[in-house]
Design a protein around this motif. Structure first.
Motif, mmCIF file in Angstrom:
data_model
loop_
_atom_site.group_PDB
_atom_site.id
_atom_site.type_symbol
_atom_site.label_atom_id
_atom_site.label_comp_id
_atom_site.label_asym_id
_atom_site.label_seq_id
_atom_site.Cartn_x
_atom_site.Cartn_y
_atom_site.Cartn_z
ATOM 1 N N ARG A 1 46.361 17.182 78.354
ATOM 2 C CA ARG A 1 47.239 18.262 77.924
ATOM 3 C C ARG A 1 48.638 18.042 78.498
ATOM 4 O O ARG A 1 49.160 18.843 79.275
ATOM 5 C CB ARG A 1 46.677 19.616 78.363
ATOM 6 N N HIS B 1 31.820 24.843 78.525
ATOM 7 C CA HIS B 1 33.164 24.760 77.943
ATOM 8 C C HIS B 1 34.248 24.836 79.003
ATOM 9 O O HIS B 1 35.306 24.205 78.857
ATOM 10 C CB HIS B 1 33.386 25.859 76.904
ATOM 11 N N VAL C 1 34.698 21.374 79.979
ATOM 12 C CA VAL C 1 35.469 20.634 78.969
ATOM 13 C C VAL C 1 36.953 20.958 79.104
ATOM 14 O O VAL C 1 37.810 20.066 79.006
ATOM 15 C CB VAL C 1 34.954 20.973 77.557
ATOM 16 N N GLN C 2 37.274 22.220 79.334
ATOM 17 C CA GLN C 2 38.669 22.626 79.528
ATOM 18 C C GLN C 2 39.284 21.906 80.723
ATOM 19 O O GLN C 2 40.413 21.412 80.648
ATOM 20 C CB GLN C 2 38.731 24.148 79.731
ATOM 21 N N GLN D 1 37.469 28.647 78.079
ATOM 22 C CA GLN D 1 38.826 28.124 78.228
ATOM 23 C C GLN D 1 39.602 28.923 79.264
ATOM 24 O O GLN D 1 40.299 28.346 80.111
ATOM 25 C CB GLN D 1 39.570 28.153 76.891
ATOM 26 N N TYR E 1 33.870 29.273 73.569
ATOM 27 C CA TYR E 1 35.086 28.459 73.579
ATOM 28 C C TYR E 1 36.262 29.234 74.157
ATOM 29 O O TYR E 1 37.081 28.686 74.889
ATOM 30 C CB TYR E 1 35.433 27.981 72.167
ATOM 31 N N GLY F 1 39.985 18.327 80.099
ATOM 32 C CA GLY F 1 41.138 18.187 79.213
ATOM 33 C C GLY F 1 42.474 18.267 79.914
ATOM 34 O O GLY F 1 43.508 17.974 79.296
ATOM 35 N N LYS G 1 41.504 21.530 67.588
ATOM 36 C CA LYS G 1 40.838 21.986 68.811
ATOM 37 C C LYS G 1 39.716 21.028 69.196
ATOM 38 O O LYS G 1 39.530 20.722 70.379
ATOM 39 C CB LYS G 1 40.300 23.402 68.631
ATOM 40 N N HIS G 2 38.985 20.554 68.217
ATOM 41 C CA HIS G 2 37.912 19.598 68.500
ATOM 42 C C HIS G 2 38.477 18.308 69.094
ATOM 43 O O HIS G 2 37.938 17.763 70.058
ATOM 44 C CB HIS G 2 37.136 19.302 67.209
ATOM 45 N N ASP H 1 42.874 29.592 71.526
ATOM 46 C CA ASP H 1 43.739 29.049 72.577
ATOM 47 C C ASP H 1 43.886 30.097 73.680
ATOM 48 O O ASP H 1 44.985 30.461 74.084
ATOM 49 C CB ASP H 1 45.109 28.667 72.006
ATOM 50 N N THR I 1 39.493 18.701 72.789
ATOM 51 C CA THR I 1 38.480 19.194 73.720
ATOM 52 C C THR I 1 37.296 18.232 73.745
ATOM 53 O O THR I 1 37.319 17.211 74.420
ATOM 54 C CB THR I 1 38.045 20.629 73.353
ATOM 55 N N TYR I 2 36.265 18.538 72.980
ATOM 56 C CA TYR I 2 35.014 17.771 73.053
ATOM 57 C C TYR I 2 35.167 16.331 72.604
ATOM 58 O O TYR I 2 34.538 15.423 73.169
ATOM 59 C CB TYR I 2 33.930 18.472 72.234
#
Length: 213
Positions: free
Chosen positions: A167, A156, A159-160, A104, A100, A163, A5-6, A62, A9-10
């Motif tokens: 993805r 967050h 960040v999502q 998300q 998180y 991403g 997950k890290h 998730d 994401t970040y």
């Protein structure tokens, strides 16, 4: 799963944003600071001083709309006063910060509107935020402290959204047109930067206003 997950994401945000100069601008130091904060958090273990912090615990890991099952009968046609939801795909479950999960789902709903024109997703966002209890009541006179979790959620969510660029398969298509993708990255960076700065007034005029107003 925490490491994975890290990584997606970040750990990836600065690498992604660097490909979009219009989004990166002079935000590199803030993105680096956010990355460092998250790197430390992903190393945290239970019983490391967070026992009384309700923001920490077991999270889904998730939590996006594709992992939420709804009943097939619309609520207005149902005789039941309440509808059940089913949350699936728990293989990412881990110890972490609740922002998180919340961020998300919010980021995912914003992406659906941005890339697919699914305006109803913003109604879902508003309902979810209201049902979750945002904005929290200020108890100590400090608006910024009372919105502490909201700022983390907004960060967050950014960040999502950033991403969205990774993805996909390495050679797979972008989530939208190049212009849509660039605008999404810029929006994600704005969420991260403004969340880090705790800029409540900016968020009150944004799509995340429900977190603060």
């Amino acid at each position: 799963m925490r490491r994975l997950k890290h990584q997606i994401t970040y750990d990836a945000i600065l690498r992604v944003v660097a490909q979009f100069p219009s989004a990166l601008r002079d935000n590199g130091p803030i993105l680096e600071a956010v990355q460092a904060m998250a790197a430390a958090e992903f190393e945290k273990r239970p019983r490391e001083g967070d026992e009384n912090d309700m923001d920490w615990g077991i999270i889904h890991g998730d939590f996006w709309s594709g992992n939420i099952l709804l009943p097939s009968t619309p609520q207005f046609e149902s005789s039941s006063p309440a509808q059940q939801l089913f949350i699936i795909d728990w293989e990412f479950a881990q110890y972490g910060h609740c922002a998180y999960d919340i961020g998300q789902l919010i980021g995912d709903l914003i992406e659906r509107n941005h890339f697919r024109g699914a305006a109803a997703s913003l109604n879902v966002l508003a309902g979810f935020v209201s049902g979750y209890g945002f904005p929290f009541t200020c108890r100590d006179g400090d608006d910024k402290d009372s919105n502490r979790l909201a700022f983390r959620v907004a960060t967050h969510a950014g960040v999502q959204i950033i991403g969205c660029y990774i993805r996909r398969a390495p050679t797979g298509p972008l989530p939208g047109t190049p212009e849509q993708t660039e605008e999404a990255i810029k929006l994600g960076v704005d969420f991260v930067v403004k969340g880090w700065a705790r800029d409540r007034e900016w968020f009150k005029e944004s799509v995340l206003a429900a977190l603060f107003v």
